[in-house]
Design a protein around this motif. Sequence first.
Motif, PDB file in Angstrom:
ATOM      1  N   ALA A 770       0.837  -1.206   0.000  1.00 42.90           N
ATOM      2  CA  ALA A 770       0.000   0.000   0.000  1.00 42.90           C
ATOM      3  C   ALA A 770       0.866   1.247   0.000  1.00 42.90           C
ATOM      4  N   LYS A 771       1.960   1.180   0.743  1.00 48.98           N
ATOM      5  CA  LYS A 771       2.898   2.295   0.755  1.00 48.98           C
ATOM      6  C   LYS A 771       3.644   2.393  -0.571  1.00 48.98           C
ATOM      7  N   ALA A 772       4.008   1.222  -1.120  1.00 47.46           N
ATOM      8  CA  ALA A 772       4.770   1.187  -2.373  1.00 47.46           C
ATOM      9  C   ALA A 772       3.970   1.729  -3.548  1.00 47.46           C
ATOM     10  N   LYS A 773       2.668   1.683  -3.461  1.00 45.82           N
ATOM     11  CA  LYS A 773       1.793   2.118  -4.553  1.00 45.82           C
ATOM     12  C   LYS A 773       1.953   3.624  -4.833  1.00 45.82           C
ATOM     13  N   VAL A 774       2.337   4.379  -3.804  1.00 41.81           N
ATOM     14  CA  VAL A 774       2.485   5.836  -3.948  1.00 41.81           C
ATOM     15  C   VAL A 774       3.806   6.141  -4.653  1.00 41.81           C
ATOM     16  N   SER A 775       3.749   6.957  -5.740  1.00 41.16           N
ATOM     17  CA  SER A 775       4.976   7.307  -6.462  1.00 41.16           C
ATOM     18  C   SER A 775       5.790   8.292  -5.628  1.00 41.16           C
ATOM     19  N   PRO A 776       7.104   8.285  -5.761  1.00 38.85           N
ATOM     20  CA  PRO A 776       7.929   9.221  -4.984  1.00 38.85           C
ATOM     21  C   PRO A 776       7.605  10.691  -5.306  1.00 38.85           C
ATOM     22  N   GLN A 777       7.138  10.974  -6.564  1.00 32.48           N
ATOM     23  CA  GLN A 777       6.802  12.349  -6.923  1.00 32.48           C
ATOM     24  C   GLN A 777       5.592  12.873  -6.145  1.00 32.48           C
ATOM     25  N   GLU A 778       4.764  11.943  -5.637  1.00 34.67           N
ATOM     26  CA  GLU A 778       3.542  12.368  -4.962  1.00 34.67           C
ATOM     27  C   GLU A 778       3.612  12.233  -3.437  1.00 34.67           C
ATOM     28  N   MET A 779       4.649  11.598  -2.937  1.00 31.33           N
ATOM     29  CA  MET A 779       4.655  11.215  -1.515  1.00 31.33           C
ATOM     30  C   MET A 779       4.652  12.402  -0.559  1.00 31.33           C
ATOM     31  N   PHE A 780       5.211  13.576  -0.971  1.00 32.78           N
ATOM     32  CA  PHE A 780       5.258  14.733  -0.067  1.00 32.78           C
ATOM     33  C   PHE A 780       4.218  15.809  -0.410  1.00 32.78           C
ATOM     34  N   LYS A 781       3.465  15.628  -1.519  1.00 32.60           N
ATOM     35  CA  LYS A 781       2.603  16.682  -2.033  1.00 32.60           C
ATOM     36  C   LYS A 781       1.470  17.056  -1.053  1.00 32.60           C
ATOM     37  N   ASN A 782       0.982  16.080  -0.311  1.00 27.34           N
ATOM     38  CA  ASN A 782      -0.153  16.350   0.587  1.00 27.34           C
ATOM     39  C   ASN A 782       0.272  16.633   2.030  1.00 27.34           C
ATOM     40  N   ASP A 783       1.564  16.822   2.248  1.00 27.54           N
ATOM     41  CA  ASP A 783       2.060  17.090   3.603  1.00 27.54           C
ATOM     42  C   ASP A 783       1.957  18.589   3.889  1.00 27.54           C
ATOM     43  N   PRO A 784       1.162  19.017   4.894  1.00 28.12           N
ATOM     44  CA  PRO A 784       0.946  20.458   5.170  1.00 28.12           C
ATOM     45  C   PRO A 784       2.200  21.174   5.681  1.00 28.12           C
ATOM     46  N   LYS A 785       3.271  20.456   5.940  1.00 26.20           N
ATOM     47  CA  LYS A 785       4.504  21.107   6.444  1.00 26.20           C
ATOM     48  C   LYS A 785       5.233  21.859   5.329  1.00 26.20           C
ATOM     49  N   TYR A 786       4.840  21.566   4.067  1.00 24.77           N
ATOM     50  CA  TYR A 786       5.547  22.159   2.944  1.00 24.77           C
ATOM     51  C   TYR A 786       4.561  22.925   2.044  1.00 24.77           C
ATOM     52  N   GLN A 787       5.163  23.928   1.248  1.00 27.59           N
ATOM     53  CA  GLN A 787       4.290  24.686   0.341  1.00 27.59           C
ATOM     54  C   GLN A 787       4.856  24.800  -1.080  1.00 27.59           C
ATOM     55  N   ASP A 788       6.046  24.247  -1.307  1.00 30.11           N
ATOM     56  CA  ASP A 788       6.608  24.303  -2.652  1.00 30.11           C
ATOM     57  C   ASP A 788       7.435  23.049  -2.893  1.00 30.11           C
ATOM     58  N   TRP A 789       7.395  22.514  -4.152  1.00 27.85           N
ATOM     59  CA  TRP A 789       8.083  21.278  -4.483  1.00 27.85           C
ATOM     60  C   TRP A 789       8.789  21.403  -5.825  1.00 27.85           C
ATOM     61  N   ASP A 790       9.848  20.628  -6.044  1.00 22.13           N
ATOM     62  CA  ASP A 790      10.529  20.657  -7.345  1.00 22.13           C
ATOM     63  C   ASP A 790       9.859  19.673  -8.300  1.00 22.13           C
ATOM     64  N   ALA A 791      10.480  19.476  -9.481  1.00 18.24           N
ATOM     65  CA  ALA A 791       9.874  18.616 -10.506  1.00 18.24           C
ATOM     66  C   ALA A 791       9.745  17.169 -10.060  1.00 18.24           C
ATOM     67  N   ASP A 792      10.623  16.712  -9.160  1.00 12.74           N
ATOM     68  CA  ASP A 792      10.550  15.329  -8.648  1.00 12.74           C
ATOM     69  C   ASP A 792       9.604  15.191  -7.454  1.00 12.74           C
ATOM     70  N   GLY A 793       9.020  16.302  -7.038  1.00 14.79           N
ATOM     71  CA  GLY A 793       8.094  16.256  -5.907  1.00 14.79           C
ATOM     72  C   GLY A 793       8.770  16.447  -4.574  1.00 14.79           C
ATOM     73  N   LEU A 794      10.060  16.818  -4.572  1.00 14.55           N
ATOM     74  CA  LEU A 794      10.771  17.042  -3.308  1.00 14.55           C
ATOM     75  C   LEU A 794      10.469  18.445  -2.806  1.00 14.55           C
TER      76      LEU A 794
END
Length: 834
Positions: A770-794
Amino acid sequence: MRSIILGVRRAAFSTFFRSPAIPTNRPRFLRPFSNMASITVHNSLTPGAPVPFRPKEEGKVSWYACGPTTYDLSHLGHARNYISTDVIRRILQDFFGFKVNFVMNYTDVDDKIIIKARQRRLLELEKEKTYTPEQIRELVFKAFQTYAENSLPLLVAESAALDENNYAERKDAAYGRVLAGGTLSGEGKPSDAEAKIKMHLNNMDAAAKSLMQGTGFDGAEDILLPYLDSLYKETFDTSNQSIFTDLTQAMEKAFEDDMQALNVLPPDQITRVTEYVPQIVKFVEQIVEKGFAYEADGSVYFDIAAFEQAGNTYARLRPESKNDKALQEDGEGSLSKSLTGKKRPGDFALWKKSKPGEPYWPSPWGLGRPGWHIECSVMASDKLGEQMDIHSGGIDLAFPHHDNELAQSEAYFHQCNKGEHTWVNYFLHMGHLSIAGSKMSKSLKNFQTIQDALATTYTARNMRIVFLMGRWNDGVEISPDMRKQADSWETTLDNFFTNIKAKLSAAETQTPTEGIKDLSITEGLVEELKQGKKDLNAALSNSFDTPTAMQVILRLVRDANIYMSKPSANLQAVEGVARWVTKIVGILGLDSNAKAPYDGLGWSSATSAANVDPKIAIKPYAAAYSKVKNDVMALNLPETPEFKALLEETPDAEFTEIETSGEKDIEKLALPYLRATSRLRDELRAVVSGLEPTTKQAVLALSDRIRDYDLTDLGVQLDDQVDKPSLIKFVPAAKLVAAREEKAALAAEKVKQKEEARKAREKAEEEKWAKAKVSPQEMFKNDPKYQDWDADGLPTKLADGTELPKSQSKKLKKDWDRQKKLHDEYLVKFGGKA
């Protein structure tokens, strides 16, 4: 042939292992194992090292033992006393060969009996009255306060009245140190005084709870009884003494049942105080006539000063306690505090004036009742004369009870100008059984009844072993280590007896060449047995030193076990040891089914009795064999000569041969059927490897069922052996069933743990993918601690708009890399499906 082999083997055994020649005019079980003259004994009349034991009449012992005061059920402290007494008695008569005349009394009139019977009846009468709930509460409340005033004065030291609401607080303030395991003074170790405080507090706890919950009399009995007695005792009609005899007869019966359950031999003669009152009156009269007692206000007291002035010694057992006021008062009894007329505080009552509410008998001094000590003097003297060899009892009786007995008896038999009379030659005092430093006592309510102990904690044998592990005259406090030691000792002997009986039984089925290899028995265990006999005789001669005796037995059994494990072991030598050990454990009273002269092998079977009907007794074993035989036939296995011979066996014929010999031991009667059953199972095990899978599974299941159920439920254990017939062992069915259930429970637990582990693995696997199903580009997108991401989703900025720290950025990159690797595995495993 089987009986011929057995007879030859027995003859060889008896030739080598028989005891030294002994007189034949004495019954066999009374013939001595050793020289009587070598016995020493701890004698309370001569403190210190054991002294030589020389009865007044050669070969005979006269013995009087103080029996119970029959007002309540007996407890483990009584068990310690009477089992220890029984052990010494058995050793004297069955080991050393004395003829013992053992007399014991029942004290069936006594202050404790009077109070218990009277209070019990008063409570019954009170419960029959018509009371409102408020009136009952008022009665309980008055009893509650009165009990505190009389027994726990620190609770009422404050000005405010004690009630159920402030009781707990006051209890902790006044007696907190005692409740925490300390002493009332804060110094020294807790004693009987602290145990008594705890007992009173327990009674008050129950009463306070009753008052708070409004349960009426329930729970408040212990504080109500003395209160009701204080109100009504003087109006209580005692002309009908059945109120007392109903109690004593019931408790006497309960005591006898307890002693039978503990395998304590019954006395040769029993005496009761109420049957001796006329003799007691005459005995007291003679003491008065000799000037050693005086009458005062209807009571008669022993004159210690006059006794000593005549050249006699008072308090010979405990001279240091002679002026102990507390012990003197305890010896007089709680109902005697108001008696008057004593010349000196230490003088004690021979005859007590009966007050209202007490039983009474006529006497020259008016209506009264015997003093506590006089009863034993009169009854013992009546049965054993003016001198006896042994007098025994618990150590707590030494002063004042036994010292007063000695004084009044020696006064009775005193003759002028002939010196002191010796009434008792040897006083044996059994050590206390204690609980947390205090003696186990009914009055302290810190006891476990014998009935409860046997129902929940001990077997009679196990309890006796525990007491045999300590010296009879030493105090003992049962510890977990003592219990483990006793359990280990019993298990070792259990296994030894079971194994040698099984091996001997197996040997009887073999040919003479296989079964009897060396009839001369010139090796193996001979010296060990000789030394064991010598050491045991030394131990028992040394004041009946049972702890050493138990170690001697254990050492010899361990030597025999080591020897028996050798391929070349001579079973006759082991049998010789087993039969001698059987005799000794029988003498010690460790086998309730055994009878003198204890010539059996191992613990005797409870089913061995003269009235056993062999045909009825062996039905379960015959039925088990028939069932197994039918089940084997139903398997339709390839017919081999071995199977054909086994299925054509007729154990009935072998049983008939044994029955005709007069055998009553169920184990021996059952052996033909058990051997036939075991042989069928052994053959199943022998052929199973060559069978096809389905039949093989059925054979293995049947083999296990025969061993684990068919025979286990009959108390038979089969021990599989390589290239040998299975050993047939008789073990209590309850023990085997318990072991089977424990094994099944362990197996079930193992299956349960295995299933739980499987489920945990499945859950972890599910969570992983279930965890593996999430792509690395999307894994941080819904975290409220951040407000900007690069092309890889970091993440590049935190939620407040500040740049992401480099250290945190490095950590998130590592997490991103791990997720990418995991997600790539997911894509491979699931074909790129989202």
